[in-house]
Design an enzyme around this catalytic site. Structure first.
Site, PDB file in Angstrom:
ATOM      1  N   THR A  64     -13.376  11.407  -4.703  1.00 28.05           N
ATOM      2  CA  THR A  64     -12.265  10.109  -4.838  1.00 28.05           C
ATOM      3  C   THR A  64     -11.274  10.477  -3.985  1.00 28.05           C
ATOM      4  OG1 THR A  64     -11.501   8.967  -6.544  1.00 28.05           O
ATOM      5  CG2 THR A  64     -11.329  11.235  -6.945  1.00 28.05           C
ATOM      6  N   LYS A  68     -12.514  10.290   0.651  1.00 29.07           N
ATOM      7  CA  LYS A  68     -13.946   9.615   0.771  1.00 29.07           C
ATOM      8  C   LYS A  68     -14.338   9.466   2.458  1.00 29.07           C
ATOM      9  CE  LYS A  68     -13.883   6.770  -3.247  1.00 29.07           C
ATOM     10  NZ  LYS A  68     -14.040   5.607  -4.010  1.00 29.07           N
ATOM     11  N   ASN A 154      -6.103 -10.534   2.791  1.00 23.33           N
ATOM     12  CA  ASN A 154      -5.341  -9.244   2.577  1.00 23.33           C
ATOM     13  C   ASN A 154      -3.616  -9.940   2.960  1.00 23.33           C
ATOM     14  OD1 ASN A 154      -5.146  -6.498   1.927  1.00 23.33           O
ATOM     15  ND2 ASN A 154      -5.002  -6.113   4.161  1.00 23.33           N
ATOM     16  N   ARG A 155      -2.922  -8.800   2.220  1.00 29.33           N
ATOM     17  CA  ARG A 155      -1.667  -9.223   2.670  1.00 29.33           C
ATOM     18  C   ARG A 155      -1.405  -8.950   4.317  1.00 29.33           C
ATOM     19  NH1 ARG A 155       2.440  -4.608  -0.138  1.00 29.33           N
ATOM     20  NH2 ARG A 155       1.099  -3.329   1.287  1.00 29.33           N
ATOM     21  N   LYS A 159      -6.158  -7.036   9.052  1.00 32.22           N
ATOM     22  CA  LYS A 159      -7.068  -5.986   8.416  1.00 32.22           C
ATOM     23  C   LYS A 159      -8.445  -6.687   7.644  1.00 32.22           C
ATOM     24  CE  LYS A 159      -4.261  -2.530   6.601  1.00 32.22           C
ATOM     25  NZ  LYS A 159      -4.038  -1.524   5.663  1.00 32.22           N
TER      26      LYS A 159
HETATM   27  P1  ATR Z   1      -7.658   1.963  -0.988  1.00 27.64           P
HETATM   28  O1  ATR Z   1      -8.520   3.040  -0.372  1.00 27.64           O
HETATM   29  O2  ATR Z   1      -7.624   2.018  -2.540  1.00 27.64           O
HETATM   30  O3  ATR Z   1      -8.353   0.536  -0.545  1.00 27.64           O
HETATM   31  P2  ATR Z   1      -5.740   1.462   1.120  1.00 27.64           P
HETATM   32  O4  ATR Z   1      -6.780   1.809   2.292  1.00 27.64           O
HETATM   33  O5  ATR Z   1      -4.384   2.117   1.187  1.00 27.64           O
HETATM   34  O6  ATR Z   1      -6.289   1.820  -0.382  1.00 27.64           O
HETATM   35  O7  ATR Z   1      -5.712   0.055   0.775  1.00 27.64           O
HETATM   36  C1  ATR Z   1      -4.584  -0.724  -0.212  1.00 27.64           C
HETATM   37  C2  ATR Z   1      -5.144  -2.122  -0.198  1.00 27.64           C
HETATM   38  O8  ATR Z   1      -4.147  -2.680  -1.177  1.00 27.64           O
HETATM   39  C3  ATR Z   1      -4.711  -2.990   1.242  1.00 27.64           C
HETATM   40  O9  ATR Z   1      -5.467  -4.106   1.194  1.00 27.64           O
HETATM   41  C4  ATR Z   1      -3.262  -3.465   0.859  1.00 27.64           C
HETATM   42  O10 ATR Z   1      -2.854  -4.285   1.587  1.00 27.64           O
HETATM   43  P3  ATR Z   1      -2.168  -4.181   3.193  1.00 27.64           P
HETATM   44  O11 ATR Z   1      -3.494  -3.862   4.060  1.00 27.64           O
HETATM   45  O12 ATR Z   1      -1.382  -5.346   3.697  1.00 27.64           O
HETATM   46  O13 ATR Z   1      -1.234  -2.720   3.004  1.00 27.64           O
HETATM   47  C5  ATR Z   1      -3.339  -3.560  -0.815  1.00 27.64           C
HETATM   48  N1  ATR Z   1      -1.927  -3.687  -1.227  1.00 27.64           N
HETATM   49  C6  ATR Z   1      -1.536  -2.652  -1.717  1.00 27.64           C
HETATM   50  N2  ATR Z   1      -0.020  -3.056  -2.321  1.00 27.64           N
HETATM   51  C7  ATR Z   1      -0.111  -4.350  -2.459  1.00 27.64           C
HETATM   52  C8  ATR Z   1       0.636  -5.401  -2.911  1.00 27.64           C
HETATM   53  N3  ATR Z   1       1.794  -5.136  -3.677  1.00 27.64           N
HETATM   54  N4  ATR Z   1       0.216  -6.756  -2.993  1.00 27.64           N
HETATM   55  C9  ATR Z   1      -0.771  -6.971  -2.322  1.00 27.64           C
HETATM   56  N5  ATR Z   1      -1.768  -6.007  -1.810  1.00 27.64           N
HETATM   57  C10 ATR Z   1      -1.271  -4.769  -1.791  1.00 27.64           C
END
Ligand code: ATR
Length: 272
Positions: A64, A68, A154-155, A159
């Protein structure tokens, strides 16, 4: 009596993991004796922790956050779905010394949505929010089921576009930023962001929901996630967290290791 096989989940953090409980339930249900532990691994120690587990005659691992991708790199052989996901959540140690890597997250969410929640992904219009590792892990199996569209937002829009480039050849995909959604509703809305962990919700229009839509958060917790509270308040007909996905991905790992498919519904009910 047969030897007890050894399994574990490795992660950081990992103490909250329900995987040991789930695999014990499955083992009892299928008459398979097994040991399943949670192992906390420090950053930079993943490879040596896996080697140690193999030396201790371990048979398989679940992996986890945040390991991964490292697990994927460590695997000598990978399933197609793991190859595409770029991440492995299941490792199996073969007798010839090879490490086989698979990713069961995508089939996990697909079975939860289609079998447990009764919502077909086939022909559905799906909105996926987020473009990190969690989303990358599930897009392949979701597209395999034939949705009419998966729109990835995505924000950081770039990506989402990268994922569209990778997965576009497997089915109809579009992508954009959180403001590229328009007014039309979706059948299935999946939150794959880490926003719930921060107690936040992605900044989205409520027009994505209808009384027929399923709002799905890949996260789960004791409390309803902020995303699901918001989805319910804005009229989404059905709301579900990712507990069913967790049990379903575990069932697929169990099948890879033991060749037997456990029943998931009683386990999901017991955990609720
Ligand atoms: P995971 O392995 O859990 O997917 P990650 O690869 O770090 O973790 O990705 C986190 C995701 O959550 C990303 O899509 C991130 O958006 P960004 O690419 O813009 O960083 C998104 N994310 C995290 N916090 C967020 C928030 N407060 N609002 C919107 N999107 C968020």
């Amino acid at each position: 009596m047969s030897e007890i096989k050894k399994y574990a989940v490795m992660g950081n953090p990992v103490s909250h993991s329900l995987s040991p409980q789930i695999h014990q339930f499955f083992g009892e249900q299928c008459g398979i004796r097994l040991e399943y532990r949670a192992i906390l691994v420090e950053t930079g120690r993943f490879k040596s922790a896996v080697r140690q587990f193999i030396d201790e005659a371990g048979n398989g691992l679940n992996i986890t956050v945040p390991f991964k991708q490292e697990a994927w790199q460590l695997a000598d052989l990978r399933s197609n779905r793991a190859e595409l996901a770029g991440a492995a959540n299941t490792l199996m140690f073969e007798e010839n010394g090879n490490i086989f890597g698979d990713n069961t997250d995508g089939v996990g969410i697909l079975r939860d949505i289609t079998n447990n929640l009764g919502r077909p992904v086939a022909d559905a219009k799906v909105l996926v929010i987020g473009a990190g590792g969690a989303v990358r892990g599930v897009l392949g199996p979701l597209l395999d089921d034939g949705p009419s569209l998966i729109h990835i937002v995505n924000r950081t829009a770039s990506k989402a576009r990268e994922l569209e480039t990778v997965f576009g050849e497997f089915g109809p995909c579009t992508s954009g930023g959180l403001d590229d959604i328009g007014d039309a509703p979706y059948d299935i809305i999946i939150n794959g962001t880490a926003a719930s962990l921060q107690g936040k919700i992605p900044d989205l229009p409520a027009s994505i929901f209808t009384d027929q839509s399923l709002a799905y958060d890949m996260m789960y917790g004791r409390e309803q996630t902020p995303f699901l509270v918001w989805a319910g308040e804005n009229g989404s007909g059905l709301c579900s967290d990712g507990l069913g996905m967790l049990v379903e991905q575990a069932a697929e790992s169990f099948y890879i290791w033991h060749g037997v498919r456990p029943e998931t519904k009683p386990v999901i009910q017991a955990l609720r």
